[in-house]
Design a protein around this motif. Structure first.
Motif, PDB file in Angstrom:
ATOM      1  N   ASP A   1       0.602  -1.133  -0.040  1.00  0.00           N
ATOM      2  CA  ASP A   1       0.255   0.062  -0.001  1.00  0.00           C
ATOM      3  C   ASP A   1       1.108   1.288  -0.154  1.00  0.00           C
ATOM      4  N   GLN A   2       0.629   2.266  -0.956  1.00  0.00           N
ATOM      5  CA  GLN A   2       1.131   3.685  -1.103  1.00  0.00           C
ATOM      6  C   GLN A   2       1.693   4.512   0.328  1.00  0.00           C
ATOM      7  N   LYS A   3       0.873   4.000   1.713  1.00  0.00           N
ATOM      8  CA  LYS A   3       1.209   4.536   2.921  1.00  0.00           C
ATOM      9  C   LYS A   3       2.243   4.362   3.595  1.00  0.00           C
ATOM     10  N   ASN A   4       2.886   2.590   3.248  1.00  0.00           N
ATOM     11  CA  ASN A   4       3.734   2.537   3.658  1.00  0.00           C
ATOM     12  C   ASN A   4       4.669   3.210   3.127  1.00  0.00           C
ATOM     13  N   PHE A   5       4.671   3.660   2.152  1.00  0.00           N
ATOM     14  CA  PHE A   5       5.880   3.884   1.351  1.00  0.00           C
ATOM     15  C   PHE A   5       6.227   6.105   2.451  1.00  0.00           C
ATOM     16  N   VAL A   6       4.672   6.344   2.867  1.00  0.00           N
ATOM     17  CA  VAL A   6       4.822   7.408   3.434  1.00  0.00           C
ATOM     18  C   VAL A   6       5.006   7.807   4.777  1.00  0.00           C
TER      19      VAL A   6
END
Length: 146
Positions: A136-141
């Protein structure tokens, strides 16, 4: 006759499902250990049993997780790079299955961002699943202070 047709159809579906699972399992083994970030090729490598990223100038960013590790990949199996707030971000993952007969598995991941020309590693995130693949993209930020 109807039972035989239904049984045959169910067997075919089961075979297709098992084949799809086998393909997903094999994907991480063939992933690349290099990623292009802002025109630089970063290489994932073992540095004293720790995961590290080597830059083209041979400098090393040692991460806070043990070797072996791998780059997070997109749905096509290529190293995934996300962009957020003028930064390019990748994720490095480490999976550690529990010894048999346990089916448990621990994972760690660390995001690395390139911002204003420098690499920064996030804190390490812990997980309870060992499935490689799209994250999930949230893991990147989420592991960075913005």
């Amino acid at each position: 006759m109807i039972k035989r047709t239904v049984l045959s159809a169910l067997s075919g579906c089961l075979f297709l499902s098992l084949n799809a699972c086998a393909e997903q399992t094999d994907a991480p083994a063939t992933h690349n250990n290099q990623v292009s970030l802002a025109g630089q090729i970063l290489t994932l490598e073992n540095h004293d049993q720790r995961c590290a990223l080597r830059k083209p100038d041979q400098t090393l960013l040692t991460l806070n997780m043990p070797w072996p590790c791998q780059l997070s990949v997109d749905r096509k199996g290529l190293p995934r790079v996300e962009s957020f707030n003028n930064a390019l971000i990748i994720i490095v993952q480490h999976f550690e299955p529990e010894p048999a007969p346990s089916t448990e598995c621990r994972s760690q991941y660390q995001a690395i961002r390139q911002i204003e020309g420098r690499l920064e590693a996030s804190i390490v995130g812990d997980g309870g699943r060992c499935l490689a693949g799209a994250v999930d993209q949230k893991n990147f930020v989420a592991l960075f202070s913005w």
